[in-house]
Design a protein around this motif. Structure first.
Motif, mmCIF file in Angstrom:
data_model
loop_
_atom_site.group_PDB
_atom_site.id
_atom_site.type_symbol
_atom_site.label_atom_id
_atom_site.label_comp_id
_atom_site.label_asym_id
_atom_site.label_seq_id
_atom_site.Cartn_x
_atom_site.Cartn_y
_atom_site.Cartn_z
ATOM 1 N N GLU A 51 0.851 -1.189 0.000
ATOM 2 C CA GLU A 51 0.000 0.000 0.000
ATOM 3 C C GLU A 51 0.879 1.229 0.000
ATOM 4 O OE1 GLU A 51 -3.550 1.081 0.327
ATOM 5 O OE2 GLU A 51 -3.516 -0.681 -0.950
ATOM 6 N N ARG B 281 -1.226 7.984 -2.138
ATOM 7 C CA ARG B 281 -2.067 8.315 -3.275
ATOM 8 C C ARG B 281 -2.120 9.821 -3.469
ATOM 9 N NH1 ARG B 281 -7.238 4.205 -2.267
ATOM 10 N NH2 ARG B 281 -6.185 2.338 -3.057
ATOM 11 N N LYS C 142 0.407 3.548 -10.281
ATOM 12 C CA LYS C 142 -0.791 2.743 -10.509
ATOM 13 C C LYS C 142 -2.042 3.611 -10.450
ATOM 14 C CE LYS C 142 -2.148 -0.308 -7.311
ATOM 15 N NZ LYS C 142 -2.125 -1.567 -6.531
ATOM 16 N N VAL D 123 -5.727 4.211 -9.669
ATOM 17 C CA VAL D 123 -6.718 3.574 -8.790
ATOM 18 C C VAL D 123 -8.114 4.172 -8.925
ATOM 19 C CG1 VAL D 123 -5.000 2.741 -7.135
ATOM 20 C CG2 VAL D 123 -6.111 4.929 -6.726
ATOM 21 N N GLU E 169 -1.425 6.008 -7.481
ATOM 22 C CA GLU E 169 -0.821 5.446 -6.269
ATOM 23 C C GLU E 169 0.608 5.004 -6.551
ATOM 24 O OE1 GLU E 169 -3.223 2.546 -3.819
ATOM 25 O OE2 GLU E 169 -1.548 1.239 -4.358
ATOM 26 N N LEU F 95 -12.601 4.213 -5.540
ATOM 27 C CA LEU F 95 -11.165 3.911 -5.504
ATOM 28 C C LEU F 95 -10.993 2.401 -5.565
ATOM 29 C CD1 LEU F 95 -10.219 6.380 -2.627
ATOM 30 C CD2 LEU F 95 -10.068 6.795 -5.079
ATOM 31 N N SER G 95 -8.906 -0.902 -5.327
ATOM 32 C CA SER G 95 -7.694 -1.534 -4.808
ATOM 33 C C SER G 95 -7.450 -2.827 -5.561
ATOM 34 C CB SER G 95 -7.840 -1.839 -3.307
ATOM 35 O OG SER G 95 -7.790 -0.648 -2.576
ATOM 36 N N TYR G 96 -6.297 -2.950 -6.146
ATOM 37 C CA TYR G 96 -5.963 -4.180 -6.871
ATOM 38 C C TYR G 96 -4.453 -4.331 -6.905
ATOM 39 C CZ TYR G 96 -4.946 -1.022 -10.830
ATOM 40 O OH TYR G 96 -4.439 -0.027 -11.623
ATOM 41 N N GLN G 97 -4.049 -5.561 -7.146
ATOM 42 C CA GLN G 97 -2.623 -5.852 -7.259
ATOM 43 C C GLN G 97 -2.208 -5.619 -8.704
ATOM 44 O OE1 GLN G 97 -0.724 -8.269 -4.697
ATOM 45 N NE2 GLN G 97 0.927 -7.072 -5.630
#
Ligand code: DAT
Ligand code: MG
Length: 151
Positions: free
Chosen positions: A2, A5, A33, A35, A78, A138, A140-142
């Motif tokens: 994490e 941002r 990234k 988001v 991010e 927002l 959240s992902y890998q």
């Protein structure tokens, strides 16, 4: 992992000039990234909220008229150091002073049409993300490339 941002927005001039993909690609290729992203026409009232820190400045009214004059591409990016480095990618507020290689240095000429906004610190990043986005917007992902970007 994490990371921090930041809020980045392509202003109406950048959208109208067809610079969305050019600008997004600079953040994307760097390794940051995405988001959240959406295209919105902010109201004048909303623009005044976004720029509330500048309400005493002589250009405030024109600035808010301009931001609310057409579509804005609102984004959250991010990554490690993205707030400070995002500002570096963007360049100085006045494009006459922005270094070549920066977004404003390469793509803009005058301060009143400097095509992009970026949060200037951790507190404003938090406030601006909350102003422009609902929490559920927002994502959240890998990212598949994360282990290659960060090791
Ligand atoms: P930045 O967008 O680099 O964070 P800022 O927060 O000081 O700069 O100002 C917000 C915007 O207001 C900026 O992107 C363009 C406009 N602006 C700033 N200074 C100005 C000036 N002297 N005349 C006209 N517009 C100005
Ligand atoms: Mg600012």
């Amino acid at each position: 992992a994490e990371f921090e941002r930041t809020f980045i927005a392509i202003k109406p001039d950048g959208v109208q000039r067809g610079l969305i993909s050019e600008i997004m690609s600079r953040f994307e290729r760097k390794g940051f990234k995405l988001v959240a992203v959406k295209l919105v026409v902010p109201s004048k009232d909303f623009a005044q909220k976004h720029y509330h820190d500048l309400k005493e400045r002589p250009f405030f009214n024109g600035l808010c008229d301009f931001l609310s004059s057409g579509p804005v591409l609102a984004m959250v990016w991010e990554g490690e150091g993205v707030i400070k480095y995002g500002r570096k990618l963007i360049g100085a507020t006045d494009p006459q002073k922005s270094e070549p290689g920066t977004i404003r240095g390469d793509l803009a000429v005058v301060v009143g049409r400097n095509i992009i906004h970026g949060s200037d610190g951790p507190e404003t990043a938090k406030d601006e993300i909350n102003l422009w986005f609902k929490p559920e917007e927002l994502v959240s992902y890998q990212s598949n490339s994360e282990k290659w970007v960060y090791g």
